[in-house]
Design an enzyme around this catalytic site. Structure first.
Site, PDB file in Angstrom:
ATOM      1  N   THR A 124       0.821  -1.208   0.000  1.00  0.00           N
ATOM      2  CA  THR A 124       0.000   0.000   0.000  1.00  0.00           C
ATOM      3  C   THR A 124       0.857   1.263   0.000  1.00  0.00           C
ATOM      4  O   THR A 124       1.998   1.247   0.476  1.00  0.00           O
ATOM      5  CB  THR A 124      -0.901   0.020   1.252  1.00  0.00           C
ATOM      6  OG1 THR A 124      -1.557   1.281   1.378  1.00  0.00           O
ATOM      7  CG2 THR A 124      -0.086  -0.202   2.525  1.00  0.00           C
ATOM      8  N   ASP A 125       0.286   2.353  -0.481  1.00  0.00           N
ATOM      9  CA  ASP A 125       0.984   3.638  -0.419  1.00  0.00           C
ATOM     10  C   ASP A 125       1.035   4.205   0.997  1.00  0.00           C
ATOM     11  O   ASP A 125       1.801   5.132   1.284  1.00  0.00           O
ATOM     12  CB  ASP A 125       0.353   4.653  -1.369  1.00  0.00           C
ATOM     13  CG  ASP A 125      -1.121   4.965  -1.072  1.00  0.00           C
ATOM     14  OD1 ASP A 125      -1.703   4.325  -0.165  1.00  0.00           O
ATOM     15  OD2 ASP A 125      -1.687   5.830  -1.749  1.00  0.00           O
ATOM     16  N   GLU A 126       0.244   3.646   1.916  1.00  0.00           N
ATOM     17  CA  GLU A 126       0.209   4.179   3.276  1.00  0.00           C
ATOM     18  C   GLU A 126       1.526   3.977   4.021  1.00  0.00           C
ATOM     19  O   GLU A 126       1.769   4.641   5.039  1.00  0.00           O
ATOM     20  CB  GLU A 126      -0.956   3.577   4.055  1.00  0.00           C
ATOM     21  CG  GLU A 126      -2.303   3.954   3.474  1.00  0.00           C
ATOM     22  CD  GLU A 126      -3.466   3.661   4.397  1.00  0.00           C
ATOM     23  OE1 GLU A 126      -3.304   3.796   5.629  1.00  0.00           O
ATOM     24  OE2 GLU A 126      -4.542   3.292   3.896  1.00  0.00           O
TER      25      GLU A 126
ATOM     26  N   LYS B 132       2.232  -3.124   7.412  1.00  0.00           N
ATOM     27  CA  LYS B 132       2.522  -3.338   5.988  1.00  0.00           C
ATOM     28  C   LYS B 132       3.952  -2.913   5.649  1.00  0.00           C
ATOM     29  O   LYS B 132       4.623  -3.557   4.832  1.00  0.00           O
ATOM     30  CB  LYS B 132       1.515  -2.578   5.125  1.00  0.00           C
ATOM     31  CG  LYS B 132       0.127  -3.182   5.103  1.00  0.00           C
ATOM     32  CD  LYS B 132       0.108  -4.606   4.554  1.00  0.00           C
ATOM     33  CE  LYS B 132       0.379  -4.645   3.065  1.00  0.00           C
ATOM     34  NZ  LYS B 132       0.305  -6.029   2.522  1.00  0.00           N
TER      35      LYS B 132
ATOM     36  N   TYR C  31      -1.850  -0.205  11.035  1.00  0.00           N
ATOM     37  CA  TYR C  31      -1.983  -0.894   9.751  1.00  0.00           C
ATOM     38  C   TYR C  31      -0.798  -0.610   8.845  1.00  0.00           C
ATOM     39  O   TYR C  31      -0.137  -1.524   8.341  1.00  0.00           O
ATOM     40  CB  TYR C  31      -3.276  -0.481   9.046  1.00  0.00           C
ATOM     41  CG  TYR C  31      -3.266  -0.784   7.568  1.00  0.00           C
ATOM     42  CD1 TYR C  31      -3.134  -2.102   7.112  1.00  0.00           C
ATOM     43  CD2 TYR C  31      -3.351   0.237   6.615  1.00  0.00           C
ATOM     44  CE1 TYR C  31      -3.090  -2.386   5.761  1.00  0.00           C
ATOM     45  CE2 TYR C  31      -3.319  -0.041   5.268  1.00  0.00           C
ATOM     46  CZ  TYR C  31      -3.183  -1.352   4.843  1.00  0.00           C
ATOM     47  OH  TYR C  31      -3.128  -1.634   3.500  1.00  0.00           O
TER      48      TYR C  31
END
Length: 358
Positions: free
Chosen positions: A133-135, A163, A159
């Protein structure tokens, strides 16, 4: 030929499996734990298809993973399995660490042992593709350039931290052991089968049910939106031609503020399924207290995957969001079936009337 997909009954994984079976003649072995967001109804379109083999299980189950790899001898493993909802990670981070970090470690070890057992030609062509993810990159200011693949990791939620840890493990297993890996970091996905705890499906389902449309804070948080089928095509392209050890950012080139997304959905529903009282759905918009550590802006620079692999999204946001709203209108039973049990109780708790502010 066979591939093994983990998390293939969830939102992105199920869309990938459906597209894979439709676009190729290869078999896909689909491993999913079937937690609250994993749903076999997502795969009803390929029920009975001999090229789809479903197995319920956990990526952290070494005996199961080792057995599946020995039995099916996949040419590639694609890891979609993850706990993925930021709000849930804030209220209960343990599951995120267990699945996204510990589970990824066990998966890597199973795949490493399997890869080491292959003969030279099979080992040379084998790939492990890790979907992220870009997060992991943190947050951007309004004028900051979009995330590139070399942007430093600055995760701000349990989260995104989990990741980020999984991404680092994948990188380390490549550089230490030579495991042939590929990593993709995507922007916010939307489309069919999206579990109704995320912004777009939550707004659609709440609007149709006559419920408040909860907007965190001022609603000006910006995300880059990627239609899920475009994401699936990008993953297929990275698997086909990506360079070993490389990361590819996958985005839709659609930066939108949350409040803009909600108003767009309301306008589409006004057109496609008007309220019986004739009033606009936008009247249901309600602002709620912002969540802790809410990242202000995400934006993906997807030029690398276009330049090196020739991929770019096929959908604009206007075409993709119309397809998405229409899908939810056409699949009311799917929505009703998933809005039960743990999900229903959790949403009721998060968006209780006491939490709503003007």
């Amino acid at each position: 030929m066979t591939i093994l997909v983990t998390g293939g009954a969830g939102f992105i994984g199920a869309n990938f499996v459906l597209d894979w079976v439709d676009a190729t003649d290869e078999t896909v072995v689909n491993l999913d734990k079937l937690t609250y967001a994993g749903n076999l109804q997502n795969l009803a379109g390929i029920d009975g298809n001999a090229r789809h083999v479903f197995v319920q299980g956990d990526i952290g189950d070494r005996a199961l993973m080792d057995g599946l790899l020995r039995q099916h001898r996949p040419r590639a493993v694609l890891n979609f399995a993850a706990e993925s909802h930021v709000d849930r990670s804030i209220h209960g981070p343990g599951d995120f660490i267990q699945t996204n970090v510990v589970g990824t470690f066990h998966l890597l070890e199973s795949v490493r042992a399997y890869w080491a057992s292959l003969d030279a030609p099979e080992a040379a062509s084998f790939r492990l593709l890790h979907v992220s993810t870009d997060e992991v990159y943190g947050t951007l200011g309004a004028a900051d350039p979009a995330f590139t693949e070399t942007h430093r990791y600055e995760p701000n939620s349990p989260y995104s931290a989990s990741k980020a840890a999984s991404d680092h493990l994948v990188r380390a297993w490549h550089h230490t052991y030579g495991l042939p890996v590929l990593t993709t970091n995507c922007s916010n996905n939307y489309g069919p089968f999206h579990f109704p705890e995320k912004l777009i499906p939550l707004v659609i389902t709440n609007a149709l049910a006559g419920k408040p449309l909860p907007i965190y804070g001022d609603g000006l948080q910006v995300r880059d939106w990627l239609y899920v089928r475009d994401h699936c095509s990008a993953i297929r392209r990275v698997l086909e031609a990506g360079q070993l050890g490389e990361t590819y950012n996958v985005g839709g080139w659609n930066e939108k503020a949350n409040i803009e997304i909600v108003r767009t959905i309301c306008a589409l529903l006004d057109e496609l399924r008007p309220r019986t009282d004739g009033k606009p759905y936008a009247e249901q918009i309600t602002y709620v207290k912002d969540r802790p550590g809410h990242d202000r802006r995400y934006a993906i620079d997807a030029r690398k995957i276009e330049r090196e692999l020739g991929w770019k999204p096929a959908e604009t946001f206007d075409t993709g969001i119309r397809k998405t709203v229409q899908w939810y209108l056409d699949h009311a039973q799917w929505v009703a079936d998933v809005q039960t049990g743990a999900y229903r109780d959790w949403v009721a708790q998060q968006y209780a009337p006491a939490a709503v502010s003007a």
